[in-house]
Scaffold this active site. Structure first.
Site, short mmCIF file in Angstrom:
data_model
loop_
_atom_site.label_atom_id
_atom_site.label_comp_id
_atom_site.label_asym_id
_atom_site.label_seq_id
_atom_site.Cartn_x
_atom_site.Cartn_y
_atom_site.Cartn_z
N ASP A 160 -5.36 -13.63 9.71
CA ASP A 160 -4.26 -13.55 8.74
C ASP A 160 -3.07 -14.42 9.09
O ASP A 160 -1.93 -13.96 9.15
CB ASP A 160 -3.77 -12.09 8.59
CG ASP A 160 -4.72 -11.24 7.76
OD1 ASP A 160 -5.56 -11.80 7.04
OD2 ASP A 160 -4.60 -10.00 7.84
N GLU A 189 -10.81 -7.08 -4.11
CA GLU A 189 -10.57 -8.08 -3.06
C GLU A 189 -11.77 -8.09 -2.10
O GLU A 189 -11.89 -7.22 -1.24
CB GLU A 189 -9.28 -7.74 -2.31
CG GLU A 189 -8.93 -8.76 -1.25
CD GLU A 189 -7.63 -8.44 -0.54
OE1 GLU A 189 -6.70 -7.91 -1.17
OE2 GLU A 189 -7.56 -8.73 0.67
N ASP A 239 -0.53 -12.50 2.33
CA ASP A 239 -1.17 -11.47 3.17
C ASP A 239 -1.39 -12.12 4.54
O ASP A 239 -2.51 -12.41 4.95
CB ASP A 239 -2.49 -11.03 2.53
CG ASP A 239 -3.07 -9.82 3.23
OD1 ASP A 239 -2.50 -9.41 4.25
OD2 ASP A 239 -4.09 -9.29 2.77
N GLU A 250 -8.95 -13.78 -0.98
CA GLU A 250 -8.18 -14.03 0.24
C GLU A 250 -8.86 -15.12 1.06
O GLU A 250 -10.07 -15.05 1.33
CB GLU A 250 -8.07 -12.73 1.05
CG GLU A 250 -7.31 -12.93 2.35
CD GLU A 250 -6.80 -11.63 2.96
OE1 GLU A 250 -6.42 -10.72 2.20
OE2 GLU A 250 -6.80 -11.54 4.19
N HIS A 310 0.88 -1.17 0.00
CA HIS A 310 0.00 0.00 0.00
C HIS A 310 0.92 1.22 0.00
O HIS A 310 1.98 1.19 0.62
CB HIS A 310 -0.83 0.12 1.28
CG HIS A 310 -1.73 -1.03 1.60
ND1 HIS A 310 -1.30 -2.16 2.23
CD2 HIS A 310 -3.07 -1.19 1.42
CE1 HIS A 310 -2.32 -2.97 2.41
NE2 HIS A 310 -3.40 -2.41 1.94
N ASP A 368 2.26 2.04 3.38
CA ASP A 368 3.19 1.08 4.04
C ASP A 368 4.62 1.50 3.80
O ASP A 368 5.48 1.31 4.64
CB ASP A 368 3.15 -0.34 3.42
CG ASP A 368 1.80 -0.96 3.36
OD1 ASP A 368 0.95 -0.61 4.17
OD2 ASP A 368 1.61 -1.82 2.46
N HIS A 385 -10.84 -14.09 4.12
CA HIS A 385 -12.03 -13.32 3.77
C HIS A 385 -13.14 -14.28 3.32
O HIS A 385 -14.31 -14.06 3.62
CB HIS A 385 -11.73 -12.33 2.65
CG HIS A 385 -10.74 -11.27 3.03
ND1 HIS A 385 -10.34 -10.29 2.15
CD2 HIS A 385 -10.08 -11.02 4.19
CE1 HIS A 385 -9.48 -9.49 2.75
NE2 HIS A 385 -9.29 -9.92 3.99
N ASP A 421 -4.71 -13.81 -2.14
CA ASP A 421 -4.05 -13.38 -0.91
C ASP A 421 -4.03 -14.60 0.00
O ASP A 421 -5.07 -15.06 0.50
CB ASP A 421 -4.80 -12.20 -0.26
CG ASP A 421 -4.17 -10.87 -0.67
OD1 ASP A 421 -3.31 -10.87 -1.57
OD2 ASP A 421 -4.53 -9.83 -0.08
N ASP A 425 -10.31 -11.63 11.34
CA ASP A 425 -9.34 -11.85 10.28
C ASP A 425 -7.95 -12.03 10.89
O ASP A 425 -7.21 -11.05 11.05
CB ASP A 425 -9.40 -10.60 9.38
CG ASP A 425 -8.75 -10.78 8.04
OD1 ASP A 425 -8.39 -11.92 7.72
OD2 ASP A 425 -8.61 -9.78 7.32
C1 XUL Z 1 -7.37 -6.56 4.63
C2 XUL Z 1 -6.58 -6.98 3.47
C3 XUL Z 1 -5.77 -5.93 2.82
C4 XUL Z 1 -5.72 -6.03 1.34
C5 XUL Z 1 -5.02 -4.89 0.65
O1 XUL Z 1 -8.07 -7.58 5.24
O2 XUL Z 1 -6.60 -8.13 3.09
O3 XUL Z 1 -4.50 -5.98 3.37
O4 XUL Z 1 -5.11 -7.21 0.92
O5 XUL Z 1 -5.55 -3.66 0.95
CO CO Z 2 -5.66 -9.12 1.51
#
Ligand code: XUL
Ligand code: CO
Length: 444
Positions: A315, A238, A345, A274, A107, A110, A277, A302, A313
């Site tokens: 991750d 996404e 991610d 993702e 991003h 970032d 998600h 992702d 989430d």
């Molecule tokens: C948030 C997410 C983000 C996107 C990019 O849940 O997955 O990091 O991948 O904005």
């Molecule tokens: Co993501």
């Protein structure tokens, strides 16, 4: 990919991760990911197109809603945030090279701190992007996708493209414009829109229809601007059903498809799916892949996972080879990811505070995907599931079944057939037999 490692070593004790095969005891070696191994004349690295997510791997500090940073990195020390950003970028490219990932993603916020105005933020971003460009050149690491962070700054607390204030919309548009430009400057192969705060908390204060119209307007402007500047990368949506907002507009792939088709944007976007998600939306990872593939809109992944016992989430790095094999079967059947890739991610847990934990995490994630890739190829080569599925639908291959598919018959013709043939004979779907077959591929 060139193998040059940036001169100042931030990870002096870690050598580039080598493939040592399944029998190795070395925890910092690949057991399955052999980047140079050829499959159908293409290297594993080119099939999998692994990517590192800058926000987790280089900005993750271990915060959670109950506590602050636990992770402290040597490259983050220093007073001038721009100097720190440049140093961090050196560390990141050393990491990308040593973990042998051919791509990275970021991003805008970032990689570079915000200034006191948008103009100043853009200038700072340009400085860091110039540095990233030279590191890309010297290491051969490429940009999978770029995106704009339209969710962290308080100005976006009520959304960016869906903010009720047109001023915020304009600011977001300007930020996406710049993010597109720098993604193009770095040769990014895709550009991602994750909805961030594009959703709502309460319908008492929300005009949903106007918000959806505005979100579509923002995406349309991005498409138009990409054409103006000659950015040829693939746009990706996404989806995520919730978090940070209670209801996110890009809930899942199916609602994303409906949204894009409603606004005539379907030719310009594919999906970045993702895993966590998908599961937050009440789907499996494979389900989301199949929905995107059915519409010819599978773009990128992702790569991560949630936790069965936690409803947010998390991750995490995904080492569930069964889940990944099923996903990989659907991806390979769809013809792969094109300009997409597998972007980690995923973040280490806040208790994993050592520098080598970053390597362990990615080694595990990459190996699980590599193993799943190989298993999926075996499954597809042997074709047992596909044969079963084809046989299951074979009544539509000819006769009145084919006429149904081709729109040649209607209720009257089918009524005649139903009268003539009488009661259909039930056929077993053989689910358990197929689950056992899958277990053999996973175990073997
Ligand atoms: C948030 C997410 C983000 C996107 C990019 O849940 O997955 O990091 O991948 O904005
Ligand atoms: Co993501």
């Amino acid at each position: 990919m060139k193998k040059k490692i940036p001169s100042k070593a931030w990870f002096p004790k870690i050598k580039p991760i080598a493939y040592e095969g399944a029998g190795t005891d070395n925890p910092l070696a690949f057991r399955h990911y052999n980047p140079d191994e050829l499959f159908d004349g293409k290297s594993m690295a080119d099939h999998l197109r692994f990517s590192i997510a800058y926000w987790h791997t280089f900005r993750g500090a271990g915060l959670d809603p109950f506590g602050g940073a636990t992770i402290c990195r040597p490259w983050d020390a220093g007073r001038d945030p721009v100097d720190v950003a440049l140093r961090r970028m050196d560390a990141a490219f050393e990491f990308f090279t040593k973990i042998r990932a051919p791509f990275w993603c970021f991003h805008d916020r970032d990689i570079a701190p915000e200034g006191t105005s948008l103009k100043e933020s853009n200038k700072i971003l340009d400085r860091v992007v110039a540095h990233a460009k030279s590191l890309q050149k010297s290491t051969g690491v490429k940009l999978l996708w770029g995106t704009a962070n339209l969710f962290s700054n308080p100005r976006y607390m009520c959304g960016a493209g869906t903010n009720p204030d047109a001023h915020v919309f304009a600011y977001a548009a300007a930020q996406v414009k710049k993010a597109l430009e720098v993604t193009q400057e770095l040769g990014g192969e895709n550009y991602v829109f994750w909805g961030g705060r594009e959703g709502y908390e309460s319908l008492l204060n929300t005009n949903m229809k106007r918000e959806l119209d505005h979100l579509a307007a923002l995406l349309r402007m991005a498409v138009d601007y990409a054409k103006q500047i000659g950015f040829g990368g693939q746009f990706l949506i996404e989806p995520k059903p919730k978090e940070p907002t209670k209801h996110q507009y890009d809930f899942d792939v199916a609602s994303g498809v409906a949204f894009l088709k409603t606004y005539g944007l379907e030719d310009y976007f594919k999906f970045n799916i993702e895993t966590n998600h998908a599961t937050l939306a009440g789907h499996t990872f494979q389900h989301e892949i199949e929905v995107a593939a059915a519409h010819g809109m599978l773009g990128s992944i992702d790569a991560n996972s949630g936790d069965l016992l936690l409803g947010w989430d998390t991750d995490q790095f995904n080492t569930d080879v069964r889940e990944l094999t099923l996903a990989m079967v659907s991806i390979l059947k769809a013809g792969g990811l094109g300009t997409g890739g597998f972007n980690f991610d995923a973040k280490i847990r806040r208790t994993s505070i050592d520098i080598d934990d970053l390597f362990h995490a990615h080694v595990g994630g990459m190996d699980a995907y590599a193993l799943a890739f190989k298993k999926a190829r075996t499954i597809l080569t042997e074709g047992k599931f596909e044969k079963h599925v084809a046989a299951r639908y074979s009544s539509f291959d000819s006769g009145f079944g084919a006429d149904i598919e081709n729109g040649k018959v209607g209720f009257k013709e089918l009524e005649k057939i139903a009268f003539k043939l009488g009661e259909p004979k039930p056929v077993s779907a053989k689910q358990e037999m197929l689950e056992n077959l899958l277990a053999r591929y996973i175990d073997g």
